[in-house]
Design a protein around this motif. Sequence first.
Motif, PDB file in Angstrom:
ATOM      1  N   ASN A  69       0.832  -1.206   0.000  1.00 24.28           N
ATOM      2  CA  ASN A  69       0.000   0.000   0.000  1.00 24.28           C
ATOM      3  C   ASN A  69       0.867   1.257   0.000  1.00 24.28           C
ATOM      4  O   ASN A  69       0.573   2.243   0.680  1.00 24.28           O
ATOM      5  N   PHE A  70       1.989   1.185  -0.778  1.00 21.68           N
ATOM      6  CA  PHE A  70       2.908   2.308  -0.978  1.00 21.68           C
ATOM      7  C   PHE A  70       3.616   2.726   0.308  1.00 21.68           C
ATOM      8  O   PHE A  70       3.974   3.896   0.475  1.00 21.68           O
ATOM      9  N   GLN A  71       3.846   1.746   1.202  1.00 20.83           N
ATOM     10  CA  GLN A  71       4.551   2.015   2.448  1.00 20.83           C
ATOM     11  C   GLN A  71       5.490   0.853   2.781  1.00 20.83           C
ATOM     12  O   GLN A  71       5.371  -0.238   2.227  1.00 20.83           O
ATOM     13  N   LYS A  72       6.427   1.120   3.696  1.00 24.78           N
ATOM     14  CA  LYS A  72       7.265   0.052   4.232  1.00 24.78           C
ATOM     15  C   LYS A  72       7.415   0.252   5.742  1.00 24.78           C
ATOM     16  O   LYS A  72       7.453   1.387   6.235  1.00 24.78           O
ATOM     17  N   LEU A  73       7.466  -0.867   6.444  1.00 16.03           N
ATOM     18  CA  LEU A  73       7.588  -0.878   7.894  1.00 16.03           C
ATOM     19  C   LEU A  73       8.941  -1.501   8.227  1.00 16.03           C
ATOM     20  O   LEU A  73       9.198  -2.664   7.895  1.00 16.03           O
TER      21      LEU A  73
END
Length: 297
Positions: free
Chosen positions: A22-26
């Motif tokens: 979802n266009f993010q990184k953790l």
Amino acid sequence: MTDIKLIMPEPWADYELIDSGNFQKLERFGEFVLSRPEPQAIWDKSLSDADWERQAHATFRRDRQSPERGDWQTSPTMRDPWYVSFKQGGLQLRFKLALTTFKHVGIFPEQANNWQYIHDRVTAISADVPRPKVLNLFAYTGGASLAARQAGADVTHVDAVKPVISWARENMDYSELDNIRWVVEDAVKFVRREVRRGNRYNGIILDPPAYGRGPDGEKWVLEEHLNDLLKSCADLLDRTDFFFIINLYSLGFSSLILDNLMGQIFGTVPNPEWGELCMTDSHQKRLPLGVFYRFAS
């Protein structure tokens, strides 16, 4: 012709890509978990939004008026700055990290494989050259410079942003190293001057951005200036004992472009490797994070 490679760092204690999507990184950097934008993570997250919110000590939110800048929402336990270590192979480095308005924190973990490559190449060259000369252009906070210096290289670190040079100098101190040459200058100007002086380097490292400004307002546009810069770098590279690395992060910039450029400018090179830099999250999704080309004598 060599095959396209995927370069993924070996796991290291102070970094983990926990999830992406979802266009993010953790990501976990040391003891802190950060949530940041990632334009190439177009798939779904593996963890729930609630899991991300529960784990993240800091979350970057883009400014609606700017495609690049933003700010961080942090938990009460988040420290800024903080520190991480990298210990792998012959390398033992330490970095200061900080939450910046551009979402960056001070290191690019996908570069860890290149740090080891640099360390190994400098060590190999040192058998013939007592103090190999290494030039790091667009050098940011100095991971590659530290790797080369720890292997015994005479390192010149060039970046156009003075505060970034100061940050790199701190990382040198934290890593218990010394005697890196710091140059605050436009990379193109510096390289052209070095060519005129007839200087040569055993190793050249480039991490150019898509766009940038030099200290005197010089404009850098990757597509417009990379070809000429590489030609100048070819003039600077030692003919006998050498290595060369370039990384590009511009979206849509294929590794095939690098392969064509390198073939035209450097000709047939020994031990070429080229392809994509990537990281694998804990759910086995591979996240592309740039393209690279490297070779060594």
